[in-house]
Design an enzyme around this catalytic site. Structure first.
Site, short mmCIF file in Angstrom:
data_model
loop_
_atom_site.label_atom_id
_atom_site.label_comp_id
_atom_site.label_asym_id
_atom_site.label_seq_id
_atom_site.Cartn_x
_atom_site.Cartn_y
_atom_site.Cartn_z
N HIS A 34 21.78 10.12 29.44
CA HIS A 34 21.11 11.24 29.79
C HIS A 34 21.81 12.47 30.41
CE1 HIS A 34 18.26 8.42 28.75
NE2 HIS A 34 17.02 8.80 29.29
N ARG A 70 -0.74 54.62 46.44
CA ARG A 70 -2.04 54.39 46.98
C ARG A 70 -2.53 52.95 46.83
NH1 ARG A 70 -7.38 56.41 43.94
NH2 ARG A 70 -5.68 57.70 42.95
N PHE A 87 5.83 12.23 36.91
CA PHE A 87 7.09 13.14 36.54
C PHE A 87 6.84 14.45 35.87
CE2 PHE A 87 7.25 9.65 33.39
CZ PHE A 87 6.42 10.30 32.30
#
Length: 504
Positions: free
Chosen positions: A87, A284, A330
Site C-alpha cells: 500500500h 462596507r 475510516f
C-alpha cells in the site's frame, strides 16, 4: 503537559494543545492509561484469534475485495507486513515535516484509545520517531480518503518494519540505516497491526490542522489589512458599529465589527468628516464577509476536534463486548465536506481583498491613480492588482469541492470514496496564494495611508506602519515591484499579528 512533556492517551487532543506541542517542541510519552488500554485490547485480540474459527476481516482474511480469502495463523504477521509494503504508493512531493509529525501524533493518540489491537511497542516506536525528529518520507498524493489515507499512512509506517525512507539528521536515508544508527530492531507486526496503522484519517486530519493554523493567521492578516485599507480609502466606521451587528447576530460578524472598532480606536482618519455617505461592498460588508469566514473556520475546527479524538481504523475491537466489528469509521466524508467548506471560505478572504486593492488604485477620494504621485510616467501599483487577481482566480479553481468526486476502487468494494485528502492538500495551495494577496493589500493600504499624511491612524495601525516601513519604503516612483512584494512577505513572516491583544 508539564516539563515540556505531553502524555499521549491522557485526555482529548485539542487545537490549543496541538499548537503548544508544536510551538514548544514538547516530547511525547505514552501515558499509563493509554498503555493499559492498548495492552488490554491486544491481549483480547490474541485470545480471540487463538480460540475461535470465526473469520475476522483484516485479521484472518485478506483486505478490500479480498475479504473472502482465508489467512492461516502462521501467515498473520506476513499478511500485515505485506499490507504495509503493497500500500506504500504515495507519490509526488514529500509533505511538510510539521504535517508528518502531526500524523505521528494523531495516529499514536488514536491507537492509545485501545480499540485497534496494536502492540505497545508499536505505539512507543511511533513516539520515538516523533521525539527524535525522524521524518518518514510521505508524499502528497495517493489517498482517496476511502479506507482512510491508505497510501500516505503506509509510507509513514514503512520505517517501523525497516522499509522505505526517512529524513534523518538532515539527510534522506534508507530506514534500515536509521534503525541501525538508533540501535532499534524493526517492529514485528502482529495480526491486525498493519491494518490499524494504515486505516485512518490522520493524513487528512494533519493537513487540516496545519491549514487551520495557517488559515487563522490569514484571517487576522486580512482583518488588519482590511482596516488599513479602510483608512487609506477614507472609509466610514458606521458599518462596523455594534448596533448593526446585533440585529443580525452571526457570531463571526459580531466579532469582526468588534475587531475593527478596536483596530481603529483613536484614529484621526476614521472620525473626520466624510463627503460620501456609503462605501463599496468590499469595505462596507467586511463584517458580513470576514465574519462568515470565521464562522466557517470555527465549524471546521469543531469537526476536526471530533475527528482527531476518534477511532478511525477498521475493524474496531471492543474487548468488553467480545466484538470485532468491521465498519466504516475510516471514511473521510466528514472531513472532505468540512475542508471544501473551509476552502471556499478562505478563498473569499482573497476575493474581497483584491476588490479593496482595486478600489484603492482607481484614483478616487483624493488618492492618485495607481497610488503613485505621477501616474503616466509611473505605473505605480497597477500590476500588483493583476497579480492578486490572478491568484484569486486560481483559488476559485482550488475552491471547487473535491468531495463532489468519487472513483470506484478495490474492485468495487470501495464504491464511494470521499476524496478528503485532495480537499485537505489543496487548502495549502489556497493559503499560499492568500499570503501573496495579503502582502499586496498591505502594500497598497500602507501607500494609501501615507498619501493621507499628516493625518494619523490609530496607535496600533501606526505601529504596524512604522514596522512595515522598516522593510518596504513609500513608493515615490516605479521600482521592481516583485522585490517589494517579497520583502512584504518576509515582513508577514516576522511580524506577530495578535489581534486578541488589540481587542482586549
Amino acid at each position: 503537559m508539564n516539563n515540556n512533556i505531553y502524555e499521549v492517551g491522557s485526555g482529548e487532543l485539542t487545537y490549543d494543545v496541538i499548537e503548544k506541542i508544536l510551538k514548544n517542541n514538547y516530547k511525547l510519552v505514552l501515558s499509563e492509561e493509554g498503555r493499559k488500554r492498548i495492552t488490554y485490547c491486544r491481549d483480547f485480540l490474541d485470545s480471540k484469534t487463538e480460540n475461535t474459527n470465526e473469520q475476522i476481516y483484516g485479521v484472518t482474511t485478506g483486505f478490500g475485495s479480498l475479504y473472502d480469502k482465508h489467512i492461516s495463523p502462521e501467515e498473520l504477521s506476513t499478511l500485515q507486513e505485506n499490507l504495509v509494503k503493497s500500500h506504500s504508493c504515495s507519490v509526488g512531493t514529500p509533505v511538510d515535516d510539521t504535517i508528518v509529525k502531526l500524523m505521528l501524533l494523531l495516529k499514536a493518540h488514536a491507537l492509545s484509545m485501545g480499540f485497534s489491537g496494536v502492540q505497545v511497542i508499536t505505539v512507543e516506536r511511533i513516539l520515538d520517531f516523533y521525539n527524535n525528529n525522524i521524518i518518514p518520507v510521505v508524499n502528497d498524493r495517493g489517498s482517496l480518503g476511502a479506507s482512510g489515507d491508505l497510501a500516505p499512512l503506509a509510507n509513514l509506517f514503512l520505517p517501523l518494519i525497516g522499509e522505505g525512507e526517512v529524513f534523518f539528521k538532515g539527510k534522506r536515508v534508507k530506514s534500515s540505516e536509521m534503525l541501525e544508527a538508533m540501535g532499534w530492531a524493526p517492529i514485528k507486526l502482529k495480526s491486525k497491526e498493519g491494518l490499524a496503522l494504515l486505516n485512518g484519517t490522520q493524513f487528512m486530519s494533519a493537513n487540516g490542522i496545519k491549514a487551520l493554523i495557517d488559515g487563522w493567521h490569514m484571517v487576522n492578516c486580512f482583518d488588519l489589512f482590511g482596516a488599513m485599507s479602510l483608512e487609506a480609502y477614507d472609509g466610514r466606521i458606521e458599518p462596523f458599529l455594534a448596533c448593526i451587528q446585533q440585529v443580525r447576530p452571526h457570531p463571526g460578524q459580531i466579532e469582526t465589527g468588534k475587531i475593527f472598532r478596536s483596530l481603529l480606536a483613536g484614529s484621526e482618519m476614521i472620525v473626520r468628516h466624510k463627503t460620501h455617505v456609503q462605501d463599496p461592498y468590499s469595505f462596507r460588508c467586511i463584517p458580513q464577509v470576514h465574519g462568515a469566514v470565521k464562522d466557517a473556520m470555527i465549524h471546521v475546527t469543531d469537526v476536526l476536534h471530533i475527528e482527531i479524538n476518534s477511532v478511525t481504523d477498521n475493524p474496531t475491537v471492543f474487548p468488553d463486548e467480545d466484538l470485532v466489528v468491521s465498519g466504516g469509521n475510516f471514511h473521510g466524508e466528514p472531513l472532505a465536506l468540512a475542508f471544501d467548506y473551509m476552502g471556499v471560505a478562505l478563498h473569499e478572504l482573497g476575493n474581497i481583498s483584491e476588490r479593496r486593492v482595486a478600489q484603492l488604485i482607481l484614483g478616487k477620494r483624493g488618492l492618485p491613480e495607481f497610488l503613485v504621485a505621477h501616474p503616466g510616467l509611473n505605473s505605480g501599483f497597477m500590476i500588483p492588482q493583476y497579480a492578486a487577481a490572478s491568484m484569486v482566480s486560481q483559488n476559485k479553481m482550488y475552491a471547487w469541492p473535491a468531495s463532489c468526486d468519487s472513483i470506484v476502487s478495490s474492485n468495487g468494494q470501495e464504491d464511494l470514496v470521499s476524496m478528503g485528502a485532495n480537499a485537505a492538500t489543496k487548502l495549502h495551495k489556497i493559503i499560499d496564494n492568500l499570503k501573496y494577496i495579503a502582502a499586496i493589500e498591505l502594500m497598497n493600504a500602507a501607500q494609501g495611508i501615507d498619501f493621507r499624511r499628516p493625518a494619523k491612524s490609530s496607535p496600533y495601525i501606526e505601529h504596524v506602519m512604522e514596522e512595515f516601513r522598516k522593510h518596504v519604503p513609500f513608493v515615490e516612483e516605479d521600482v521592481v515591484m516583485a522585490d517589494y512584494i517579497q520583502k512584504t512577505m518576509e515582513f508577514l513572516d516576522s511580524f506577530d499579528i495578535n489581534l486578541e491583544e488589540v481587542v482586549d
